[in-house]
Enzyme design. Structure first.
Site, PDB file in Angstrom:
ATOM      1  N   HIS A   1       5.335  -6.341  -5.115  1.00 45.13           N
ATOM      2  CA  HIS A   1       3.997  -6.452  -4.504  1.00 45.13           C
ATOM      3  C   HIS A   1       3.233  -7.675  -5.032  1.00 45.13           C
ATOM      4  CE1 HIS A   1       4.958  -2.619  -2.831  1.00 45.13           C
ATOM      5  NE2 HIS A   1       4.841  -1.970  -3.960  1.00 45.13           N
TER       6      HIS A   1
ATOM      7  N   ASP B   1      10.592  -0.690   0.901  1.00 42.11           N
ATOM      8  CA  ASP B   1       9.747   0.149   0.055  1.00 42.11           C
ATOM      9  C   ASP B   1       9.675   1.609   0.517  1.00 42.11           C
ATOM     10  OD1 ASP B   1       7.936   1.094  -1.761  1.00 42.11           O
ATOM     11  OD2 ASP B   1       6.388  -0.390  -1.385  1.00 42.11           O
TER      12      ASP B   1
END
Ligand code: NGQ
Ligand code: ZN
Length: 443
Positions: A266, A317
């Site tokens: 991220h 993810d």
């Protein structure tokens, strides 16, 4: 066996009429300008398979089921409560069934390597299974069942907040101390038997692991893919500042030996100094644009990072959707929306090609994998795209796949095995049936 592609994306760009010889799971020869032979497997356009550098496979199980407004303001943190409730129900068979389904969908999307950031380790009551790597073994079995290459990333998770705060009850299946984690890693090495698979590791986040623990792990397992979630949510930045006076990435770069083996997942909320720090460290930024949009995380500083030579890859993810094209489209579109411009993630030429090539390279670096390229000696991890309009304009093909209509993944080879044909994984029905059975019971 031999594949004949009307067009193929070689390391120096697109070529026409390319013959590829495969042998023992590896590309043996690549010859442009060849006519097709009757015995060739013929495809329109061939590209390398994409590494998926960040996944929590089990989260595929509740895809699309957290999109209903709750009583208050929904957020990443209310989503996490629902995710924990789902995680607490899953048994080893359920884990394998859902992970196999996700892997089928990844292969059908054009991903040929899975980086599985795996933290659902223990039984629902929080006690380890007789084999502490029981759940890791299920991820590994799912990869073997489907053919996708695996970089397994067992997660070290010990705390529930900055400064070693106690974990909460919803996290009981994730927890290890350093000794127990060592045993888990050793058992994982026993489970991993295919030559294309790799073992890395992942302290979950600065919330779940202290700087001492992170340094210990980096020293104990040098040279392995080393992943960590970082600076995804504003609250995480605020908690970090409250705890140490430093922002998460600032803190990590100061406290740990971040380098090219590292992947910062991220890295959403960054100052200019932090952007430069990550780029200079050589670590990969692990971007998951679809999940980051779904969870309301924020927008990555892509133009600044790329201008400084930063390396990135993409991951699915939460597996709310599984698509190479969507990840790359969301990455570019979020930049256009933020900066009111077009074609931002490239210096020159095709945006699709620039995004695709950068994500190939960064994904392989983050997963400790050989470079995915159509070249002799590279693994035969191949994706064939089909253009229903038969435009035979290869230069725009990736742009049309990522941003346009109709281009689809037709065939996929994983380590030379032809696992997807006509867009469908050869075991899709069997695996879908098993996953559906698990999900009907759970949901
Ligand atoms: C995870 N997922 O570990 O699955 C996390 C949520 C956390 C994402 N960050 C949990 N997308 O970060 O505490
Ligand atoms: Zn994650």
């Amino acid at each position: 066996m031999r594949i004949h592609a009307e067009a193929a994306l070689l390391p120096d760009g697109w070529h026409q009429n390319v013959a590829l010889d495969l042998k023992g799971g590896v590309i043996a020869a690549v010859t442009p300008g060849q006519p097709a032979r009757p015995e060739d497997t013929r495809v329109q356009a061939l590209i390398p398979g994409m590494p998926n550098l960040h996944s929590h496979a089990f989260q595929r199980g509740f895809s699309g089921l957290t999109e209903t407004r709750g009583p208050g303001q929904d957020s990443f943190w209310t989503w996490r409560e629902m995710m924990y409730r789902f995680a607490l129900q899953l048994d080893p068979e359920g884990m394998q069934a859902i992970a196999a389904m996700a892997a089928v969908e990844m292969l059908e999307a054009g991903y040929t390597r899975l980086g599985e950031f795996h933290y659902l380790h223990h039984a629902p009551d929080g006690h380890p299974y007789a084999d502490p790597a029981e759940m890791s073994g299920r991820i590994i079995a799912a990869a073997e069942e489907t053919g996708i290459a695996l970089t397994h990333l067992p997660v070290f998770y010990a705390h529930g907040g900055f400064g070693g705060a106690a974990a909460n009850d919803g996290q009981r299946r994730f927890l290890h101390d350093l000794d127990a984690f060592d045993r888990l890693m050793e058992r994982c090495q026993v489970h991993l038997t295919r030559k294309q698979d790799r073992l890395g590791l992942a302290p979950h986040s600065l919330r779940a692991a202290t700087p001492n623990e992170i340094r210990h792990l980096a020293a104990r397992w040098p040279g392995r893919p080393f992943h960590i979630h970082i600076a995804e949510q504003v609250k995480e930045v605020e908690d970090s500042l409250a705890h140490s006076g430093a922002r998460p990435v600032e803190f990590l770069l100061d406290q740990a030996p971040v380098g090219p083996d590292w992947c910062l997942i991220h890295a959403t909320h960054l100052t200019g100094t932090e952007v430069t720090g990550i780029a200079q460290s050589g670590a990969v930024a692990g971007l998951c644009p679809v999940t980051e949009a779904n969870l309301g995380d924020g927008i990555f500083a892509a133009p600044e990072f790329l201008a400084q030579g930063g390396v990135f890859g993409i991951g699915t993810d939460s597996n709310v959707a599984i698509s190479v094209a969507e990840e790359l489209r969301m990455l570019e579109y979020s930049q256009r929306l933020a900066h009111l411009g077009r074609n931002i993630c490239t210096d020159a030429g095709s945006t699709g090609l620039a995004l695709f090539n950068a994500a190939l390279r960064g994904g392989a670096q983050a997963l400790g994998a050989p470079s995915p390229e159509l070249a002799p000696g590279a693994p035969a991890d191949l994706v064939a795209l089909e253009d229903p309009m038969e435009l035979s304009h290869a230069e725009s093909l990736l742009d049309r796949w990522i941003f346009g209509h109709g281009i689809a993944v037709a065939d996929v080879w994983a380590a030379g095995a032809h696992v997807v044909q006509d867009g469908q994984h050869h075991q899709r029905d069997l695996i879908r049936h098993a996953a559906a059975k698990v999900l009907r019971k759970l949901i």
